[in-house]
Design a protein around this motif. Structure first.
Motif, PDB file in Angstrom:
ATOM      1  N   PHE A   1      -2.004  -1.269  -3.668  1.00  0.00           N
ATOM      2  CA  PHE A   1      -3.104  -0.449  -3.154  1.00  0.00           C
ATOM      3  C   PHE A   1      -2.617   0.998  -3.087  1.00  0.00           C
ATOM      4  O   PHE A   1      -1.621   1.277  -2.418  1.00  0.00           O
ATOM      5  CB  PHE A   1      -3.513  -0.916  -1.759  1.00  0.00           C
ATOM      6  CG  PHE A   1      -3.788  -2.388  -1.674  1.00  0.00           C
ATOM      7  CD1 PHE A   1      -5.013  -2.909  -2.075  1.00  0.00           C
ATOM      8  CD2 PHE A   1      -2.817  -3.276  -1.218  1.00  0.00           C
ATOM      9  CE1 PHE A   1      -5.265  -4.279  -2.003  1.00  0.00           C
ATOM     10  CE2 PHE A   1      -3.052  -4.638  -1.148  1.00  0.00           C
ATOM     11  CZ  PHE A   1      -4.280  -5.147  -1.541  1.00  0.00           C
TER      12      PHE A   1
ATOM     13  N   HIS B   1      -3.408   4.963  -2.155  1.00  0.00           N
ATOM     14  CA  HIS B   1      -4.283   5.854  -1.396  1.00  0.00           C
ATOM     15  C   HIS B   1      -3.787   7.279  -1.596  1.00  0.00           C
ATOM     16  O   HIS B   1      -2.686   7.618  -1.161  1.00  0.00           O
ATOM     17  CB  HIS B   1      -4.268   5.496   0.091  1.00  0.00           C
ATOM     18  CG  HIS B   1      -4.824   4.128   0.342  1.00  0.00           C
ATOM     19  ND1 HIS B   1      -6.157   3.904   0.609  1.00  0.00           N
ATOM     20  CD2 HIS B   1      -4.232   2.910   0.325  1.00  0.00           C
ATOM     21  CE1 HIS B   1      -6.360   2.608   0.764  1.00  0.00           C
ATOM     22  NE2 HIS B   1      -5.206   1.983   0.596  1.00  0.00           N
TER      23      HIS B   1
ATOM     24  N   GLU C   1      -5.752   1.492   9.614  1.00  0.00           N
ATOM     25  CA  GLU C   1      -6.553   0.583   8.773  1.00  0.00           C
ATOM     26  C   GLU C   1      -5.636  -0.362   7.985  1.00  0.00           C
ATOM     27  O   GLU C   1      -5.866  -1.565   7.915  1.00  0.00           O
ATOM     28  CB  GLU C   1      -7.310   1.456   7.765  1.00  0.00           C
ATOM     29  CG  GLU C   1      -8.763   1.126   7.542  1.00  0.00           C
ATOM     30  CD  GLU C   1      -9.347   2.191   6.626  1.00  0.00           C
ATOM     31  OE1 GLU C   1      -9.210   2.050   5.403  1.00  0.00           O
ATOM     32  OE2 GLU C   1      -9.903   3.197   7.158  1.00  0.00           O
ATOM     33  N   LEU C   2      -4.589   0.216   7.413  1.00  0.00           N
ATOM     34  CA  LEU C   2      -3.652  -0.590   6.613  1.00  0.00           C
ATOM     35  C   LEU C   2      -2.870  -1.556   7.502  1.00  0.00           C
ATOM     36  O   LEU C   2      -2.603  -2.698   7.103  1.00  0.00           O
ATOM     37  CB  LEU C   2      -2.684   0.322   5.840  1.00  0.00           C
ATOM     38  CG  LEU C   2      -3.342   1.260   4.817  1.00  0.00           C
ATOM     39  CD1 LEU C   2      -2.319   2.239   4.235  1.00  0.00           C
ATOM     40  CD2 LEU C   2      -4.008   0.457   3.688  1.00  0.00           C
ATOM     41  N   ASN C   3      -2.539  -1.113   8.713  1.00  0.00           N
ATOM     42  CA  ASN C   3      -1.852  -2.005   9.667  1.00  0.00           C
ATOM     43  C   ASN C   3      -2.698  -3.246   9.927  1.00  0.00           C
ATOM     44  O   ASN C   3      -2.168  -4.354  10.081  1.00  0.00           O
ATOM     45  CB  ASN C   3      -1.624  -1.291  11.003  1.00  0.00           C
ATOM     46  CG  ASN C   3      -0.459  -0.308  10.967  1.00  0.00           C
ATOM     47  OD1 ASN C   3       0.378  -0.358  10.060  1.00  0.00           O
ATOM     48  ND2 ASN C   3      -0.429   0.605  11.936  1.00  0.00           N
ATOM     49  N   ALA C   4      -4.016  -3.057   9.984  1.00  0.00           N
ATOM     50  CA  ALA C   4      -4.921  -4.156  10.351  1.00  0.00           C
ATOM     51  C   ALA C   4      -5.346  -4.999   9.144  1.00  0.00           C
ATOM     52  O   ALA C   4      -5.945  -6.063   9.321  1.00  0.00           O
ATOM     53  CB  ALA C   4      -6.160  -3.574  11.037  1.00  0.00           C
ATOM     54  N   ASP C   5      -5.039  -4.538   7.920  1.00  0.00           N
ATOM     55  CA  ASP C   5      -5.527  -5.211   6.713  1.00  0.00           C
ATOM     56  C   ASP C   5      -4.626  -6.401   6.364  1.00  0.00           C
ATOM     57  O   ASP C   5      -3.450  -6.226   6.036  1.00  0.00           O
ATOM     58  CB  ASP C   5      -5.533  -4.184   5.558  1.00  0.00           C
ATOM     59  CG  ASP C   5      -6.168  -4.750   4.302  1.00  0.00           C
ATOM     60  OD1 ASP C   5      -6.267  -5.991   4.182  1.00  0.00           O
ATOM     61  OD2 ASP C   5      -6.552  -3.951   3.435  1.00  0.00           O
ATOM     62  N   PRO C   6      -5.157  -7.632   6.405  1.00  0.00           N
ATOM     63  CA  PRO C   6      -4.305  -8.808   6.134  1.00  0.00           C
ATOM     64  C   PRO C   6      -3.816  -8.891   4.694  1.00  0.00           C
ATOM     65  O   PRO C   6      -2.858  -9.621   4.410  1.00  0.00           O
ATOM     66  CB  PRO C   6      -5.224  -9.997   6.479  1.00  0.00           C
ATOM     67  CG  PRO C   6      -6.612  -9.460   6.479  1.00  0.00           C
ATOM     68  CD  PRO C   6      -6.544  -7.990   6.750  1.00  0.00           C
ATOM     69  N   ALA C   7      -4.442  -8.149   3.766  1.00  0.00           N
ATOM     70  CA  ALA C   7      -3.981  -8.186   2.367  1.00  0.00           C
ATOM     71  C   ALA C   7      -2.784  -7.260   2.146  1.00  0.00           C
ATOM     72  O   ALA C   7      -2.137  -7.298   1.104  1.00  0.00           O
ATOM     73  CB  ALA C   7      -5.132  -7.777   1.432  1.00  0.00           C
ATOM     74  N   VAL C   8      -2.511  -6.406   3.136  1.00  0.00           N
ATOM     75  CA  VAL C   8      -1.405  -5.442   3.019  1.00  0.00           C
ATOM     76  C   VAL C   8      -0.219  -5.931   3.854  1.00  0.00           C
ATOM     77  O   VAL C   8      -0.338  -6.122   5.064  1.00  0.00           O
ATOM     78  CB  VAL C   8      -1.864  -4.040   3.517  1.00  0.00           C
ATOM     79  CG1 VAL C   8      -0.684  -3.073   3.583  1.00  0.00           C
ATOM     80  CG2 VAL C   8      -2.964  -3.487   2.612  1.00  0.00           C
TER      81      VAL C   8
ATOM     82  N   LYS D   1       5.407  -4.044   8.736  1.00  0.00           N
ATOM     83  CA  LYS D   1       4.980  -3.643   7.383  1.00  0.00           C
ATOM     84  C   LYS D   1       5.761  -2.426   6.881  1.00  0.00           C
ATOM     85  O   LYS D   1       5.437  -1.866   5.837  1.00  0.00           O
ATOM     86  CB  LYS D   1       3.467  -3.326   7.392  1.00  0.00           C
ATOM     87  CG  LYS D   1       2.594  -4.520   7.757  1.00  0.00           C
ATOM     88  CD  LYS D   1       1.110  -4.213   7.578  1.00  0.00           C
ATOM     89  CE  LYS D   1       0.269  -5.460   7.877  1.00  0.00           C
ATOM     90  NZ  LYS D   1      -1.170  -5.246   7.594  1.00  0.00           N
TER      91      LYS D   1
ATOM     92  N   ALA E   1       0.854  -1.196   0.000  1.00  0.00           N
ATOM     93  CA  ALA E   1       0.000   0.000   0.000  1.00  0.00           C
ATOM     94  C   ALA E   1       0.885   1.239   0.000  1.00  0.00           C
ATOM     95  O   ALA E   1       1.812   1.349   0.816  1.00  0.00           O
ATOM     96  CB  ALA E   1      -0.886  -0.001   1.245  1.00  0.00           C
TER      97      ALA E   1
END
Ligand code: NAP
Length: 294
Positions: free
Chosen positions: A66, A68, A85-92, A118, A37
């Motif tokens: 991704f 932003h 949000e990105l910290n918590a997103d498993p796809a990132v 990350k 991201a």
């Protein structure tokens, strides 16, 4: 005899191909698609170019990309909320905030908000501290690229003398740590250093990361030295365009050095390729898989 040119384009393309191969293997064997991201605040034209290039190369390597884009007047709290949000997103698996941020935002707080696992730019104090402590860490991409370029000339760096011109957190400092890991003897110089030409003339490896066009002259170099030019200065041309100039007087260096990186076509090419490497490494570490082969 003229120095050889270290072709960052070719070396970066080879690295990207290796990353793409590993990504194919990750998808096939583990159902894992590494995801990067990139957060861009505002519309600085140079940053937009970098972000576009990162997006294109991430997709070309088979990773998820991704993007932003936030307006230049975004509130610090909203930017931090996006990072959470990105910290918590498993796809990132990798988060990069394109720098520089608008001056009114607190860059240090933004970087510190990124999950260190990350932090593919390697700027979080957790990663900077681990690198300084000689521990495995996500390291900044440009210094990683500098090491790979140097190793394209020298199979081993052990015992060589290096000078790093510039002590920024982004380039100079982490580069010194990576060189120490390779058992290089390192001098780090900056704007208060005395006798730069003399210090440079002792070095087998010269890294220029200052941002002063053609500051390093041919007579600063030890014959046969390897010269890695990180600097980028954009200057206007008579045709009303701009062109990029490095920190090293290239034509002079070519007459003395053993190998030189051009600007453009040297270090810059490696930075994005190493970002892909870091994203791949982060994805494997987060998933608990062994480190990839690149
Ligand atoms: P920076 O944060 O501005 O740091 C510049 C460093 O150079 C500072 O440590 C400064 O010393 C030192 N310096 C300034 N004038 C000097 C002089 N006359 N003699 C010796 N040292 C001097 O810059 P940066 O982010 O590290 O970037 C450096 C250059 O690399 C820039 O041109 C940048 O555009 C380029 N860059 C390229 C890439 C790439 O992918 N190719 C990536 C990142 C950066 P003090 O600490 O004493 O102020």
């Amino acid at each position: 005899m003229a120095a050889s040119i270290i072709d960052g384009k070719v070396i970066a393309a080879d690295l990207r191909a290796q990353v793409a191969g590993e990504v194919t293997r990750m998808k096939r064997d583990h159902g894992l698609t590494p995801g990067l991201a990139v957060v861009l605040v505002g519309n600085d034209p140079a940053s937009e170019v970098y972000v576009r290039s990162k997006h294109k190369q991430t997709q070309a390597a088979g990773m998820a990309s991704f993007e932003h884009t936030l307006s230049a007047d975004v509130a610090q709290a909203d930017l931090l909320a996006l990072i959470a949000e990105l910290n918590a997103d498993p796809a990132v698996h990798g988060i990069l905030v394109q720098l520089p941020l608008p001056k009114r935002l607190d860059t240090g707080a933004v970087i510190a908000a990124i999950d260190p696992a990350k932090d593919v730019d390697g700027l979080h104090p957790h990663n900077a501290g681990r690198l300084a402590g000689g521990l495995p860490a996500l390291s900044p991409c440009t210094p990683l690229g500098c090491i790979i370029l140097t190793k394209s000339v020298h199979a081993s760096l052990e015992g060589l003398d290096a000078i790093v011109l510039g002590r920024s957190n982004l380039v100079g400092r982490p580069l010194v740590q990576l060189l120490l890991n390779e058992n290089v003897t390192v001098t780090i110089a900056h704007s208060r250093s005395r006798n730069l030409p003399e210090l440079c003339r002792r070095a087998d490896l010269v890294y220029a990361a200052v941002g002063k066009a053609e500051m390093v002259r041919g007579d600063w170099l030890k014959p046969g030295a390897t010269v890695i030019d990180v600097g980028i200065t954009r200057v206007p041309t008579v045709e009303g365009q701009t062109r990029l100039i490095g920190d090293v007087a290239f034509n002079e260096a070519m007459k003395v050095a053993g190998a030189v990186t051009p600007v453009p076509g040297g270090v810059g090419q490696m930075t994005v390729a190493c970002l892909l490497v870091n994203t791949l490494r982060a994805a494997c570490a987060i998933r608990g898989l062994p480190a990839p082969g690149v």
